[in-house]
Design an enzyme around this catalytic site. Structure first.
Site, PDB file in Angstrom:
ATOM      1  N   LYS A 134     -10.853  18.274   5.753  1.00 23.00           N
ATOM      2  CA  LYS A 134     -10.824  17.365   4.601  1.00 23.00           C
ATOM      3  C   LYS A 134     -12.145  17.476   3.875  1.00 23.00           C
ATOM      4  O   LYS A 134     -13.168  17.788   4.490  1.00 23.00           O
ATOM      5  CB  LYS A 134     -10.618  15.913   5.060  1.00 23.00           C
ATOM      6  CG  LYS A 134     -10.053  15.014   3.983  1.00 23.00           C
ATOM      7  CD  LYS A 134      -8.547  15.175   3.838  1.00 23.00           C
ATOM      8  CE  LYS A 134      -7.976  14.321   2.748  1.00 23.00           C
ATOM      9  NZ  LYS A 134      -6.512  14.307   2.788  1.00 23.00           N
TER      10      LYS A 134
HETATM   11  P1  NAD Z   1      -4.430   8.896  -6.788  1.00 27.26           P
HETATM   12  O1  NAD Z   1      -5.876   8.908  -7.109  1.00 27.26           O
HETATM   13  O2  NAD Z   1      -3.503   9.730  -7.584  1.00 27.26           O
HETATM   14  O3  NAD Z   1      -3.856   7.413  -6.796  1.00 27.26           O
HETATM   15  C1  NAD Z   1      -4.453   6.341  -6.145  1.00 27.26           C
HETATM   16  C2  NAD Z   1      -3.975   5.079  -6.853  1.00 27.26           C
HETATM   17  O4  NAD Z   1      -4.414   3.948  -6.138  1.00 27.26           O
HETATM   18  C3  NAD Z   1      -4.504   4.970  -8.277  1.00 27.26           C
HETATM   19  O5  NAD Z   1      -3.461   4.585  -9.138  1.00 27.26           O
HETATM   20  C4  NAD Z   1      -5.584   3.898  -8.155  1.00 27.26           C
HETATM   21  O6  NAD Z   1      -5.784   3.177  -9.357  1.00 27.26           O
HETATM   22  C5  NAD Z   1      -5.001   3.023  -7.061  1.00 27.26           C
HETATM   23  N1  NAD Z   1      -6.015   2.251  -6.370  1.00 27.26           N
HETATM   24  C6  NAD Z   1      -7.277   2.598  -6.053  1.00 27.26           C
HETATM   25  N2  NAD Z   1      -7.911   1.593  -5.436  1.00 27.26           N
HETATM   26  C7  NAD Z   1      -7.026   0.590  -5.361  1.00 27.26           C
HETATM   27  C8  NAD Z   1      -7.087  -0.724  -4.833  1.00 27.26           C
HETATM   28  N3  NAD Z   1      -8.192  -1.194  -4.253  1.00 27.26           N
HETATM   29  N4  NAD Z   1      -5.977  -1.494  -4.908  1.00 27.26           N
HETATM   30  C9  NAD Z   1      -4.864  -1.020  -5.485  1.00 27.26           C
HETATM   31  N5  NAD Z   1      -4.748   0.207  -6.017  1.00 27.26           N
HETATM   32  C10 NAD Z   1      -5.816   1.000  -5.946  1.00 27.26           C
HETATM   33  O7  NAD Z   1      -4.361   9.285  -5.229  1.00 27.26           O
HETATM   34  P2  NAD Z   1      -3.125   9.869  -4.438  1.00 27.26           P
HETATM   35  O8  NAD Z   1      -3.247  11.348  -4.435  1.00 27.26           O
HETATM   36  O9  NAD Z   1      -1.869   9.218  -4.871  1.00 27.26           O
HETATM   37  O10 NAD Z   1      -3.502   9.406  -2.945  1.00 27.26           O
HETATM   38  C11 NAD Z   1      -3.225   8.102  -2.473  1.00 27.26           C
HETATM   39  C12 NAD Z   1      -3.246   8.091  -0.961  1.00 27.26           C
HETATM   40  O11 NAD Z   1      -2.307   9.053  -0.480  1.00 27.26           O
HETATM   41  C13 NAD Z   1      -4.590   8.470  -0.328  1.00 27.26           C
HETATM   42  O12 NAD Z   1      -4.743   7.755   0.877  1.00 27.26           O
HETATM   43  C14 NAD Z   1      -4.419   9.945  -0.022  1.00 27.26           C
HETATM   44  O13 NAD Z   1      -5.254  10.371   1.041  1.00 27.26           O
HETATM   45  C15 NAD Z   1      -2.953   9.953   0.383  1.00 27.26           C
HETATM   46  N6  NAD Z   1      -2.329  11.281   0.287  1.00 27.26           N
HETATM   47  C16 NAD Z   1      -2.261  11.956  -0.893  1.00 27.26           C
HETATM   48  C17 NAD Z   1      -1.630  13.195  -0.942  1.00 27.26           C
HETATM   49  C18 NAD Z   1      -1.434  13.952  -2.225  1.00 27.26           C
HETATM   50  O14 NAD Z   1      -0.716  14.964  -2.213  1.00 27.26           O
HETATM   51  N7  NAD Z   1      -2.001  13.541  -3.339  1.00 27.26           N
HETATM   52  C19 NAD Z   1      -1.099  13.753   0.230  1.00 27.26           C
HETATM   53  C20 NAD Z   1      -1.194  13.038   1.417  1.00 27.26           C
HETATM   54  C21 NAD Z   1      -1.799  11.801   1.439  1.00 27.26           C
END
Ligand code: NAD
Length: 476
Positions: free
Chosen positions: A107
């Protein structure tokens, strides 16, 4: 904010690991080898921006190299720190093992609030960060392959791939150095939606087993289930969109950074996403009730809670008040180890992150394979498949005509049957198969052994067993 008596994210992951290995028969040495993070590289680099040099801190952690390349996203967030990156790298090792993606776990993270920078500034920063990692083989098609995570997406991945190719002009597999690229720049159809799509497939699979559904106190199908989602970013948006548009679920709550929206009749996910894009948050949106203290909406009465933002949001401070009988961890580590225990005692069923958000790495795996094979999926077979289907349809229609019958195949059926699968359909099919098989391997352990309290322990047991076998095969 986590309570002072709450373990850190990495300690939480270790505690969950320890709960599982207590049920296994691994030598203490091997147990320790699997648990520890192999290495974490910290880099501080300067970029000249707005007339002066700004210094940024980034990390790339490699948890386990039992398989290479290692794989894991790069996160852009001001909260990034070594503990978090190591926890996320460990989860990647277990996640890849669980969904049988042939990677070790890694990561990366950069301490930055991407919203404070213009795109051309982000490009400079990303390229410089990538340069630091590439020259140490911490980005490399055969050793370490990043992907998007919080705060990064296709755009950043395209910059990273380009940077790698500039520095490795003769590497024919350069595109495979990172996944999650745009489709027109070496990416694959269906990668952007993959993690949210995987959450949908995971829930569909869960609802195929009435016994598992009953364990949560729910019944029936996904249709009509009331869902609260936290984070309408890449993962949360796609999960909410697909569940509401294709499975009949009602999105009754959306929690964002600046507050939450609640409407028991169901919220319009697409319209809210557009609103957030234009206004930077949910405040001011016309429909539903706006709740300023968004986190309280995690405690809203609903059937399914989908934390899809960040870690530690369900913790000792609020776990007892969470009402959802089923939680699917779309984010990594949204439930702390302490909260996990409280929820387990309440009978809440938790579909664990390691499985629930594995759709992203699964489709990343497909993208990496596509990059190495230099050919789009379906390119060789599609028309041949269509021709063979056409043969059957023609033959059936000829037989029918020869018998003087008016029977014929419906045009809707013919249209569907005659179309050979394109890349997107193949990707979705591969993802669906992966999510189903991984769920089945977890539930076999959950129900089969008698000493496995929940799906999380089951997921760890399956994953650790596979990692252990891989180390044992190497003679460790
Ligand atoms: P992203 O940045 O696209 O979205 C995150 C969202 O959460 C945003 O809309 C943001 O405004 C919101 N957010 C941030 N802080 C917040 C809070 N305190 N309260 C409420 N909302 C809040 O990120 P993502 O890629 O969707 O990732 C989200 C989660 O999923 C993370 O934990 C990431 O590790 C996990 N994840 C992502 C992927 C991927 O393919 N993108 C894959 C596996 C896991």
């Amino acid at each position: 904010m986590l309570a002072p008596n709450e373990p850190t994210f990495r300690q939480s992951v270790d505690m969950m690991f320890n709960r599982a290995v207590a049920l296994m028969d691994l030598s203490p040495g091997l147990e320790e080898k699997i648990r520890v993070c192999n290495s974490t590289y910290t880099v501080r680099f300067g970029v000249r921006l707005r007339g002066h040099i700004q210094t940024f801190t980034g990390y790339r952690s490699v948890h386990s190299e039992h398989m290479e390349p290692v794989k894991g996203g790069i996160r852009y967030s001001p909260a990034v720190n070594q503990d978090e990156v190591e926890a996320l790298a460990a989860l990647m090792s277990y996640k890849c093992a669980l969904v049988e993606a042939p990677f070790g776990g890694s990561k990366g993270g950069l301490c930055i609030d991407p919203r404070q920078y213009e795109p051309h500034e982000l490009e400079l920063i990303t390229r410089r960060f990538a340069y630091e990692l590439i020259k140490r083989d911490l980005i490399n098609p055969s050793q370490n392959v990043p992907a998007p995570d919080m705060g990064t997406g296709e755009r950043e991945m395209a910059w990273i791939a380009d940077q790698y190719k500039r520095m490795n002009t003769t590497d024919i597999n350069g595109n495979a150095c990172v996944t999650g690229k745009p489709a027109h720049a070496g990416g694959i159809q269906g990668r952007v939606e993959a993690t949210g799509r995987g959450v949908q497939y995971a829930l569909r699979e869960f609802f195929r087993y009435p016994e598992d559904v009953a364990a949560s106190g729910l019944s029936g199908k996904l249709d009509g289930k009331r869902v609260v989602v936290q984070g309408l970013g890449n993962v949360g948006y796609h999960a909410a969109k697909f569940l509401s548009e294709e499975d009949g679920a009602l999105i009754v709550g959306i929690v964002e950074r600046d507050g939450a929206l609640v409407d028991d009749r169901g919220l319009d996910v697409e319209a809210i996403r557009n609103w957030i894009e234009r206004h930077g948050g949910v405040a001011g949106y016309a429909d539903g009730t706006y709740v300023k203290d968004g986190a309280t909406v995690l405690e809203h009465e609903c059937d399914i809670l989908i934390p899809a933002a960040l870690e530690g949001v369900i913790n000792l401070a609020n776990a007892a008040r969470i009402q959802a009988p089923l939680i699917i961890e779309a984010a990594n580590g949204p439930i702390t180890a302490g909260a996990d225990e409280i929820l387990r005692d309440k009978g809440t069923v938790i579909i664990p992150d390691m499985y629930a958000n594995a759709g992203g790495v699964t489709v990343s795996y497909f993208e990496w394979v596509k990059n190495l094979s230099h050919i789009r999926f379906g390119r060789m077979q599609r028309r041949q498949e269509e021709a063979r289907h056409q043969l059957i349809v023609d033959e059936l229609e000829q037989i029918s005509a020869a018998m003087g019958s008016t029977w014929s195949l419906s045009s809707d059926f013919k249209q569907k049957y005659l179309r050979g699968a394109d890349e997107l359909e193949l990707v979705r099919s591969g993802l669906d198969d992966t999510m189903r098989s991984a769920y089945q391997s977890m539930r076999e352990v959950w129900h089969g052994r008698g000493d496995v309290p929940d799906l999380r322990v089951a997921a760890y047991l399956v994953a650790i067993d596979r990692v252990a076998k891989s180390y044992q095969a190497k003679g460790l």
